[in-house]
Every structure is written in C-alpha cells, then in structure tokens.
Design an enzyme around this catalytic site. Sequence first.
Site, PDB file in Angstrom:
ATOM      1  N   GLY A   1       8.836  -5.251  -8.623  1.00  0.00           N
ATOM      2  CA  GLY A   1       9.673  -4.149  -9.067  1.00  0.00           C
ATOM      3  C   GLY A   1      11.154  -4.438  -8.877  1.00  0.00           C
ATOM      4  O   GLY A   1      11.553  -5.039  -7.867  1.00  0.00           O
ATOM      5  N   GLN A   2      11.950  -3.977  -9.835  1.00  0.00           N
ATOM      6  CA  GLN A   2      13.408  -4.044  -9.695  1.00  0.00           C
ATOM      7  C   GLN A   2      13.877  -3.174  -8.525  1.00  0.00           C
ATOM      8  O   GLN A   2      14.957  -3.335  -8.001  1.00  0.00           O
ATOM      9  CB  GLN A   2      14.070  -3.617 -11.008  1.00  0.00           C
ATOM     10  CG  GLN A   2      15.584  -3.609 -11.020  1.00  0.00           C
ATOM     11  CD  GLN A   2      16.189  -4.974 -10.691  1.00  0.00           C
ATOM     12  OE1 GLN A   2      15.597  -6.019 -11.008  1.00  0.00           O
ATOM     13  NE2 GLN A   2      17.341  -4.982 -10.040  1.00  0.00           N
ATOM     14  N   LYS A   3      12.991  -2.261  -8.065  1.00  0.00           N
ATOM     15  CA  LYS A   3      13.299  -1.422  -6.900  1.00  0.00           C
ATOM     16  C   LYS A   3      13.785  -2.286  -5.720  1.00  0.00           C
ATOM     17  O   LYS A   3      14.694  -1.920  -4.996  1.00  0.00           O
ATOM     18  CB  LYS A   3      12.043  -0.634  -6.517  1.00  0.00           C
ATOM     19  CG  LYS A   3      12.047   0.011  -5.162  1.00  0.00           C
ATOM     20  CD  LYS A   3      12.972   1.186  -5.136  1.00  0.00           C
ATOM     21  CE  LYS A   3      12.890   2.040  -3.894  1.00  0.00           C
ATOM     22  NZ  LYS A   3      12.832   1.353  -2.641  1.00  0.00           N
TER      23      LYS A   3
ATOM     24  N   LEU B   1       0.429   3.609  -2.150  1.00  0.00           N
ATOM     25  CA  LEU B   1       0.817   3.388  -3.545  1.00  0.00           C
ATOM     26  C   LEU B   1       1.281   4.665  -4.248  1.00  0.00           C
ATOM     27  O   LEU B   1       0.824   5.760  -3.954  1.00  0.00           O
ATOM     28  CB  LEU B   1      -0.359   2.776  -4.317  1.00  0.00           C
ATOM     29  CG  LEU B   1      -0.878   1.452  -3.751  1.00  0.00           C
ATOM     30  CD1 LEU B   1      -2.010   0.911  -4.633  1.00  0.00           C
ATOM     31  CD2 LEU B   1       0.228   0.407  -3.620  1.00  0.00           C
ATOM     32  N   HIS B   2       2.214   4.469  -5.172  1.00  0.00           N
ATOM     33  CA  HIS B   2       2.737   5.573  -5.984  1.00  0.00           C
ATOM     34  C   HIS B   2       2.918   5.044  -7.410  1.00  0.00           C
ATOM     35  O   HIS B   2       2.560   3.888  -7.707  1.00  0.00           O
ATOM     36  CB  HIS B   2       4.056   6.093  -5.394  1.00  0.00           C
ATOM     37  CG  HIS B   2       5.043   4.997  -5.082  1.00  0.00           C
ATOM     38  ND1 HIS B   2       5.632   4.239  -6.059  1.00  0.00           N
ATOM     39  CD2 HIS B   2       5.513   4.516  -3.900  1.00  0.00           C
ATOM     40  CE1 HIS B   2       6.435   3.357  -5.512  1.00  0.00           C
ATOM     41  NE2 HIS B   2       6.379   3.486  -4.203  1.00  0.00           N
TER      42      HIS B   2
ATOM     43  N   GLN C   1       7.667  -9.374   7.967  1.00  0.00           N
ATOM     44  CA  GLN C   1       8.920  -8.953   7.330  1.00  0.00           C
ATOM     45  C   GLN C   1       9.523  -7.719   8.013  1.00  0.00           C
ATOM     46  O   GLN C   1      10.482  -7.146   7.510  1.00  0.00           O
ATOM     47  CB  GLN C   1       8.728  -8.726   5.825  1.00  0.00           C
ATOM     48  CG  GLN C   1       7.851  -7.551   5.464  1.00  0.00           C
ATOM     49  CD  GLN C   1       7.512  -7.538   3.985  1.00  0.00           C
ATOM     50  OE1 GLN C   1       6.789  -8.405   3.496  1.00  0.00           O
ATOM     51  NE2 GLN C   1       8.013  -6.558   3.240  1.00  0.00           N
TER      52      GLN C   1
ATOM     53  N   GLY D   1       5.355   3.953  -8.988  1.00  0.00           N
ATOM     54  CA  GLY D   1       6.140   2.712  -9.100  1.00  0.00           C
ATOM     55  C   GLY D   1       5.224   1.497  -9.045  1.00  0.00           C
ATOM     56  O   GLY D   1       5.279   0.609  -9.913  1.00  0.00           O
ATOM     57  N   HIS D   2       4.364   1.475  -8.015  1.00  0.00           N
ATOM     58  CA  HIS D   2       3.397   0.373  -7.919  1.00  0.00           C
ATOM     59  C   HIS D   2       2.474   0.357  -9.142  1.00  0.00           C
ATOM     60  O   HIS D   2       2.169  -0.701  -9.696  1.00  0.00           O
ATOM     61  CB  HIS D   2       2.510   0.551  -6.687  1.00  0.00           C
ATOM     62  CG  HIS D   2       3.225   0.541  -5.378  1.00  0.00           C
ATOM     63  ND1 HIS D   2       3.390   1.674  -4.622  1.00  0.00           N
ATOM     64  CD2 HIS D   2       3.823  -0.453  -4.686  1.00  0.00           C
ATOM     65  CE1 HIS D   2       4.028   1.380  -3.509  1.00  0.00           C
ATOM     66  NE2 HIS D   2       4.321   0.089  -3.522  1.00  0.00           N
TER      67      HIS D   2
ATOM     68  N   GLY E   1       0.812  -1.217   0.000  1.00  0.00           N
ATOM     69  CA  GLY E   1       0.000   0.000   0.000  1.00  0.00           C
ATOM     70  C   GLY E   1       0.844   1.265   0.000  1.00  0.00           C
ATOM     71  O   GLY E   1       2.031   1.232  -0.302  1.00  0.00           O
TER      72      GLY E   1
HETATM   73  P1  AMP Z   1       6.007  -2.469  -1.583  1.00  0.00           P
HETATM   74  O1  AMP Z   1       4.641  -1.903  -1.447  1.00  0.00           O
HETATM   75  O2  AMP Z   1       7.086  -1.535  -1.179  1.00  0.00           O
HETATM   76  O3  AMP Z   1       6.125  -3.846  -0.937  1.00  0.00           O
HETATM   77  O4  AMP Z   1       6.215  -2.712  -3.137  1.00  0.00           O
HETATM   78  C1  AMP Z   1       5.354  -3.509  -3.889  1.00  0.00           C
HETATM   79  C2  AMP Z   1       5.963  -3.766  -5.223  1.00  0.00           C
HETATM   80  O5  AMP Z   1       6.162  -2.528  -5.903  1.00  0.00           O
HETATM   81  C3  AMP Z   1       7.350  -4.432  -5.109  1.00  0.00           C
HETATM   82  O6  AMP Z   1       7.467  -5.425  -6.121  1.00  0.00           O
HETATM   83  C4  AMP Z   1       8.281  -3.274  -5.347  1.00  0.00           C
HETATM   84  O7  AMP Z   1       9.530  -3.660  -5.864  1.00  0.00           O
HETATM   85  C5  AMP Z   1       7.487  -2.451  -6.358  1.00  0.00           C
HETATM   86  N1  AMP Z   1       7.966  -1.059  -6.349  1.00  0.00           N
HETATM   87  C6  AMP Z   1       8.091  -0.231  -5.284  1.00  0.00           C
HETATM   88  N2  AMP Z   1       8.633   0.935  -5.669  1.00  0.00           N
HETATM   89  C7  AMP Z   1       8.868   0.852  -6.998  1.00  0.00           C
HETATM   90  C8  AMP Z   1       9.433   1.732  -7.988  1.00  0.00           C
HETATM   91  N3  AMP Z   1       9.883   2.941  -7.664  1.00  0.00           N
HETATM   92  N4  AMP Z   1       9.515   1.299  -9.254  1.00  0.00           N
HETATM   93  C9  AMP Z   1       9.072   0.051  -9.603  1.00  0.00           C
HETATM   94  N5  AMP Z   1       8.536  -0.819  -8.724  1.00  0.00           N
HETATM   95  C10 AMP Z   1       8.424  -0.434  -7.440  1.00  0.00           C
END
Ligand code: AMP
Length: 308
Positions: free
Chosen positions: A166-168, A50-51, A78, A53-54, A48
Amino acid sequence: MCSSDLSIMGIVVLRTVEEVRAYHNKVVAEFYEKNHRFPTIGFVPTMGALHQGHLSLIKKARENNDIVMTSIFVNPKQFAPHEDFAAYPRTLEADCKLIESVGCDAAFAPTDEVMYPKEPKYLTYVTIEGSDSVSEGAARPGFFRGVATVVTKLFNIVQPTNAYFGQKDGLQAIMVKQFVRDLNIPVTITVCPIVRAEDGLALSSRNAYLSPEERAAAPALYKSLCAFRACFEKGERDVQTLCQATRDSLAAEPRFKIDYLSVANAVTAEELSGKLCDAQLKDGIFVSIAAWIGTTRLIDNIRSEERR
Ligand code: AMP
C-alpha cells in the site's frame, strides 16, 4: 497438510514453512495439469487486523493472479522495545473471514518461533543502507531492517510472482522496491493507492487505538497534507513555506504533535529542501507526515505523479 481449525472458514491457514511448501507444490501441480502452464501467485503481506485498505490489495491480487496468498504476522523485528508490539491488535479469525470474502486462497499465519527460531538461533538480517536516515526510518531506527528481513523471508517462503503493497506506507514501498532490485528477487512489486475513510482519514489497524474524540479529530492529519497540495498547486515551490502551510493547518487540531514532516524524492526517498526545481520534481515528490494524537502515532502521505 494444512492446520485447520480455521479451514472451516473456507480459507486455508498455513502455520509452518513446510505447510506453505506443500500447499505451493500441490496448487502449482494441480494448476499445471489443468492449464498446461504455471500459475501466477499474487501475495499480500500484512500484520493482520485487516480493513478495507488491506482488502484493496487482495482484490488487486485476485484480479491479476491465478492464486492469491496473504500473510498475517505481527513482525517483532520491526518494533522497537518501547513500541506497541504487545498491544498490536491480533484478530486472526475475523481476518480469515474478510480475506475469504475477497477471494484469497490461503493465508500464512506463522508464529514468532517459526519465523525467528531460538534453536538454532536466528542470525540473518537484510539492511538497506541509509534507510535509517529518512522520515519513518529516522523516527524508527531499525524499522526498515525488520521490514526488509521479514519481507525477504516471506518472499522466499511463499515464492510469489507478484506482491502488493500500500501507498499508505509509502517509504516502505520505496524500500521494498529497492531491496527487491538490489537482491534480484524475482517478484514484481505493485503499489496500490491509500484507502481512506469518508472523512479522509487513511485506514489503519492503529485507528482502533483512537478514542471517539481522537477519531473525530484524526482527519486533520490528511487535511494538513491537502494544505500542502493546495499551496503547491498555487505555484509555491519553497519546501519550508509548503511545510509551514502543512504545520499551520495541523495546528488547528492541537491534540496532534508532529513527529516528522518530510518532503522527499518519490523514487529515491532523498530528502528535498530549498526551492523545488524541475529536475527535483521529475521523479515526483513524496510528502509524508507522522504525528501523535494521544498515545497513538498515525502516519499519512501524498505524492505527486511520477513523471519518469
Ligand atoms: P500492515 O498490516 O499495516 O503491515 O499493512 C499491510 C499492507 O497493507 C501494507 O502494504 C500497507 O501499506 C497496506 N495498507 C495498510 N493500510 C492501507 C490503506 N489504508 N490503504 C492501502 N493500503 C494499506
């Protein structure tokens, strides 16, 4: 069937495993009746806040699947006790608006109790051997056990055809591919590029923690990785020298304190040292960094092209 104080936003919000199962059965049956084939289900797991990237992952899922689902769950397993689990931003209503805007069909937003019941007690974990010995895993022991456990559970609940990461979180993507392969989970994993702000900072839910001054300083992290790349492109192959160029670059912004800087094989995550030879470069290299700015820990990475 679906909970639904939030369905008014046009997005189906599922709160329990039973609701997901019922939704799955319904949409699969409806799709089959219309199209005489089973639908593909694209799935994007998130925590959540979300931006873009998500949203890039959800857009990718939308392009390539008949049905698109996301999950929004801040996974307690985690986070170590001293980490930011309680402070992690929780913005479900805004998230629903965003995912609806990119064509997501449904979101699974369970409570902790749904995922990890107290009665009967939750006892099962997925552990990837060696995952606590490299970069993000070594910095956050138990982190990948938490990730692998929740992602396995989400895959079993949502039953996606394709899942997008994400590669992030580059090491996370490597670990997910590893346990999906090891456990023969019938899901195809796609890893999508990092979405960055114009100044280079990788978008992250944790950027919300930054003060305006820290936000202004934060692009130095990506710049330091660019310094690694520039040095590599000039022909430097000594890992220590490449890392020194990275550290020197980040030192220009003294607010940052490096947690780790790691150079690893982009497929196996095995740490690399000494002079990089062609055999080591074959799989591509994955350079990752974590650093503190004030009380916020940011991560970023770059990788060279896979040549396998
Ligand atoms: P999170 O909510 O941080 O667990 O992220 C969920 C998914 O979004 C994961 O696969 C992250 O790698 C991906 N994600 C987060 N930030 C970015 C970003 N800036 N660019 C691409 N994918 C992202």
